[in-house]
Write a protein that holds these residues in place. Structure first.
Motif, PDB file in Angstrom:
ATOM      1  N   ASP A 112       0.832  -1.196   0.000  1.00  0.00           N
ATOM      2  CA  ASP A 112       0.000   0.000   0.000  1.00  0.00           C
ATOM      3  C   ASP A 112       0.858   1.233   0.000  1.00  0.00           C
ATOM      4  O   ASP A 112       1.926   1.266   0.589  1.00  0.00           O
ATOM      5  CB  ASP A 112      -0.891   0.040   1.247  1.00  0.00           C
ATOM      6  N   MET A 161     -10.578  11.178  -4.776  1.00  0.00           N
ATOM      7  CA  MET A 161     -10.385   9.736  -4.860  1.00  0.00           C
ATOM      8  C   MET A 161     -11.550   9.115  -5.617  1.00  0.00           C
ATOM      9  O   MET A 161     -12.707   9.430  -5.349  1.00  0.00           O
ATOM     10  CB  MET A 161     -10.305   9.109  -3.460  1.00  0.00           C
ATOM     11  N   SER A 203      -6.376   7.675  -6.320  1.00  0.00           N
ATOM     12  CA  SER A 203      -6.271   9.107  -6.036  1.00  0.00           C
ATOM     13  C   SER A 203      -5.882   9.854  -7.297  1.00  0.00           C
ATOM     14  O   SER A 203      -5.013   9.408  -8.055  1.00  0.00           O
ATOM     15  CB  SER A 203      -5.216   9.352  -4.954  1.00  0.00           C
ATOM     16  N   GLN A 219      -3.956   8.463   1.729  1.00  0.00           N
ATOM     17  CA  GLN A 219      -4.424   7.090   1.572  1.00  0.00           C
ATOM     18  C   GLN A 219      -4.184   6.297   2.848  1.00  0.00           C
ATOM     19  O   GLN A 219      -5.043   5.516   3.288  1.00  0.00           O
ATOM     20  CB  GLN A 219      -3.703   6.434   0.392  1.00  0.00           C
ATOM     21  N   MET A 259      -5.067   0.756  -2.633  1.00  0.00           N
ATOM     22  CA  MET A 259      -4.985   2.155  -3.040  1.00  0.00           C
ATOM     23  C   MET A 259      -3.786   2.404  -3.938  1.00  0.00           C
ATOM     24  O   MET A 259      -2.686   1.924  -3.675  1.00  0.00           O
ATOM     25  CB  MET A 259      -4.896   3.054  -1.812  1.00  0.00           C
ATOM     26  N   THR A 301      -2.221   5.668  -6.848  1.00  0.00           N
ATOM     27  CA  THR A 301      -2.358   7.010  -7.414  1.00  0.00           C
ATOM     28  C   THR A 301      -2.481   6.882  -8.930  1.00  0.00           C
ATOM     29  O   THR A 301      -1.812   6.028  -9.533  1.00  0.00           O
ATOM     30  CB  THR A 301      -1.147   7.882  -7.061  1.00  0.00           C
TER      31      THR A 301
END
Length: 377
Positions: free
Chosen positions: A16, A121, A136, A261, A323, A325
């Motif tokens: 993560d 997000m 994100s 995040q 999560m 980006t």
């Protein structure tokens, strides 16, 4: 957020993007105990906190009156991506960077009445509603913004190469949704927005959120000063953490996203630890704060609708949230801006559209903000 290594529907097997980890704690909920939830967008989610169910009568009407909603479907009409038919859904979660009223002292800057989407997000809830992938979108990403009609009825022409967060500033929630849909070709089924003041109060209502940093973080601009180690953050400290950009990595929005995040996961975990079902006053206080803090799309614009929808997401805990980006690269013309890494971003949007895991190749060798040095194990 924990530095959970459990592969999920995001990048399988990848760590993560977290700048700290949550220490295990709190009571495990007895198996079979019924939990009802009020889902709130939490920074950037962000994201998702499940609280106890709301009561009826006066309490119901009071909470219902707290909610603000925007009719996204009416504002955008029918020229939108089609709804998914695979059981998944997409939610755009924004943290609003409002520069007026009570938020001025929290957001900084001039009291000019403007607002920006400080955090964005895209939350993709996979079929079965047991896992979620969160992407994100850096606010400094240069994008092509479509024509938008603002809440005042003014039409704003399309613009090329403008910052992503300008969409919210120009045309509000509907323009933000329209811009995301034009970038991703994904239909946003719901919209959630949370403001600074509500975010800060919510964290305090939860009794703080515990995080562990691996390095000192010192950012005078966000008023954050944390030594390496474990901390239970107050609402004000948590707000500083999700807003800091000069205290980590290369000082860009990308490093800050990793903190956001990570904090979102820690917030979700903390909310699950708080036993509000045995304390009606605590339950009401949390629900009152949460419903005042958020703006939703009109489909979620009542307590009943919000509770029903949130109850379907109650199985999504931190270990089931992956999560990333949005893949980007630094803009060679301006180091303070980033550009979509289009080929890799397309891999992400295609995977979500098909409700599949995001391929590892989508996030390989993309700009990260060089914040990895503060990631906890």
């Amino acid at each position: 957020m924990s530095a959970d290594r459990t592969p999920g529907p995001g990048t399988p097997g990848a760590p993560d993007s977290a700048a700290f980890r949550r220490r295990a704690g709190g009571r495990r909920e007895p198996r079979g105990k019924r939990r009802r939830g009020l889902l709130i967008g939490a920074w950037a989610a962000a994201g998702v906190v499940v609280l106890g169910g709301a009561g009826a009568g006066y309490v119901y009407f009071r909470l219902n009156g707290n909610l603000h909603s925007v009719d996204i479907d009416r504002a955008l009409g029918t020229d939108r991506p089609v709804k998914a038919d695979n059981g998944s859904e997409n939610i755009l979660v924004l943290g609003s960077d409002t520069r007026s009223g009570g938020n001025r002292e929290l957001g900084g800057g001039a009291d000019d009445g403007s607002a920006r989407s400080d955090t964005a997000m895209i939350v993709h809830v996979h079929e079965g509603h047991r896992r979620a992938s969160v992407v994100s979108v850096p606010r400094d990403t240069l994008v092509d913004r479509p024509e938008c009609t603002g809440p005042d009825g003014v039409v704003h022409e399309a613009a090329r190469g403008v910052m992503f967060n300008s969409a919210y500033s120009v045309g509000g929630a509907a323009c933000a949704v329209k811009t995301v849909e034009s970038i991703t070709d994904l239909r946003m089924d719901h919209y959630l927005e949370v403001d600074f003041r509500g975010f800060r109060k919510l964290v305090d209502e939860l009794g703080g959120v515990e995080v562990t940093t691996t390095q000192d973080i010192d950012d005078p601009e966000s008023h954050l000063d944390l030594k390496a180690g474990t901390h239970r953050l107050t609402g004000e400290q948590a707000l500083g953490l999700v807003r800091t950009r000069h205290g980590v990595g290369d000082g860009s929005d990308l490093g800050r996203i990793q903190l956001q995040q990570a904090f979102l996961k820690a917030l979700v975990a903390r909310a699950k630890e708080v036993d509000v079902l045995t304390d009606p006053r605590k339950l009401y206080s949390l629900a009152d704060t949460a419903t005042k803090a958020i703006t939703t799309d009109s489909d979620l614009g009542s307590v009943n609708s919000l509770l029903s929808w949130a109850n379907g997401l109650k199985d999504i805990g931190p270990s089931r949230m992956t999560m990333i980006t949005m893949p980007v690269r630094y803009d060679p013309a301006d180091p303070n801006r980033v550009l979509p890494d289009q080929d890799k971003a397309d891999l992400v949007w295609t995977a979500l559209r098909d409700d599949r895991p995001i391929p590892r190749a989508a996030t390989a060798d993309t700009a990260t903000g060089r914040a990895e040095s503060v990631v906890g194990e």
